[in-house]
Design an enzyme around this catalytic site. Sequence first.
Site, PDB file in Angstrom:
ATOM      1  N   GLU A  23      24.521  96.092   9.332  1.00 47.42           N
ATOM      2  CA  GLU A  23      23.424  95.894   8.396  1.00 47.42           C
ATOM      3  C   GLU A  23      23.066  94.419   8.342  1.00 47.42           C
ATOM      4  O   GLU A  23      23.895  93.548   8.567  1.00 47.42           O
ATOM      5  CB  GLU A  23      23.809  96.378   6.996  1.00 47.42           C
ATOM      6  CG  GLU A  23      23.922  97.878   6.879  1.00 47.42           C
ATOM      7  CD  GLU A  23      24.050  98.370   5.448  1.00 47.42           C
ATOM      8  OE1 GLU A  23      23.893  97.562   4.500  1.00 47.42           O
ATOM      9  OE2 GLU A  23      24.295  99.569   5.275  1.00 47.42           O
ATOM     10  N   HIS A  69      17.728  94.639   2.718  1.00 50.05           N
ATOM     11  CA  HIS A  69      18.814  94.919   3.660  1.00 50.05           C
ATOM     12  C   HIS A  69      18.421  96.095   4.539  1.00 50.05           C
ATOM     13  O   HIS A  69      17.480  96.825   4.249  1.00 50.05           O
ATOM     14  CB  HIS A  69      20.159  95.135   2.956  1.00 50.05           C
ATOM     15  CG  HIS A  69      20.307  96.431   2.239  1.00 50.05           C
ATOM     16  ND1 HIS A  69      19.786  96.655   0.974  1.00 50.05           N
ATOM     17  CD2 HIS A  69      20.933  97.578   2.600  1.00 50.05           C
ATOM     18  CE1 HIS A  69      20.085  97.881   0.592  1.00 50.05           C
ATOM     19  NE2 HIS A  69      20.778  98.474   1.563  1.00 50.05           N
ATOM     20  N   HIS A  71      19.368  99.576   6.924  1.00 53.95           N
ATOM     21  CA  HIS A  71      20.225 100.748   7.084  1.00 53.95           C
ATOM     22  C   HIS A  71      20.132 101.176   8.551  1.00 53.95           C
ATOM     23  O   HIS A  71      19.111 101.746   8.965  1.00 53.95           O
ATOM     24  CB  HIS A  71      19.775 101.888   6.180  1.00 53.95           C
ATOM     25  CG  HIS A  71      20.203 101.762   4.760  1.00 53.95           C
ATOM     26  ND1 HIS A  71      19.865 102.705   3.808  1.00 53.95           N
ATOM     27  CD2 HIS A  71      20.942 100.826   4.114  1.00 53.95           C
ATOM     28  CE1 HIS A  71      20.376 102.347   2.640  1.00 53.95           C
ATOM     29  NE2 HIS A  71      21.024 101.202   2.796  1.00 53.95           N
ATOM     30  N   ASP A  82      23.852 100.337  -3.528  1.00 47.14           N
ATOM     31  CA  ASP A  82      22.558  99.633  -3.503  1.00 47.14           C
ATOM     32  C   ASP A  82      21.960  99.585  -4.899  1.00 47.14           C
ATOM     33  O   ASP A  82      21.486  98.533  -5.345  1.00 47.14           O
ATOM     34  CB  ASP A  82      21.572 100.339  -2.570  1.00 47.14           C
ATOM     35  CG  ASP A  82      21.950 100.286  -1.107  1.00 47.14           C
ATOM     36  OD1 ASP A  82      22.723  99.400  -0.711  1.00 47.14           O
ATOM     37  OD2 ASP A  82      21.457 101.148  -0.359  1.00 47.14           O
TER      38      ASP A  82
END
Length: 120
Positions: A23, A69, A71, A82
């Site tokens: 990630e 971020h 995935h 999250d």
Amino acid sequence: MWSIRERTLKMIMEASKDSYPNEFGAFLRAEHNIIYEIALLPGTINGNVHVIFPMYSIPIDFTYVGSVHSHPSGNTHPSDADLHMFSNTGPVHIIVGYPYNLNNFSAYTRNGDPLKLEIL
């Protein structure tokens, strides 16, 4: 309403590709609800199913409005972790998913509600 500069979103996608299969994570900077830049936080740990931000080292900077971020799975829905992080780090959060193109991202509020994000 929140917006993001197209070049900033492209930079996020490229950084996510570079981090794959791990990630990627960063903080978002905005002015007048327009996200114009990402800020990398020194000491961030990028793993294959997580990003760990050293929250103690976030500078006092009121242009920071949230996080982004990736995935690697392609799923752009937030996990419980999250959602916890969203609640502590600003009003807007973006999750980008593999294959990291301008069509595969979602934005959320600090409560985890979907947020419309216009690309400028």
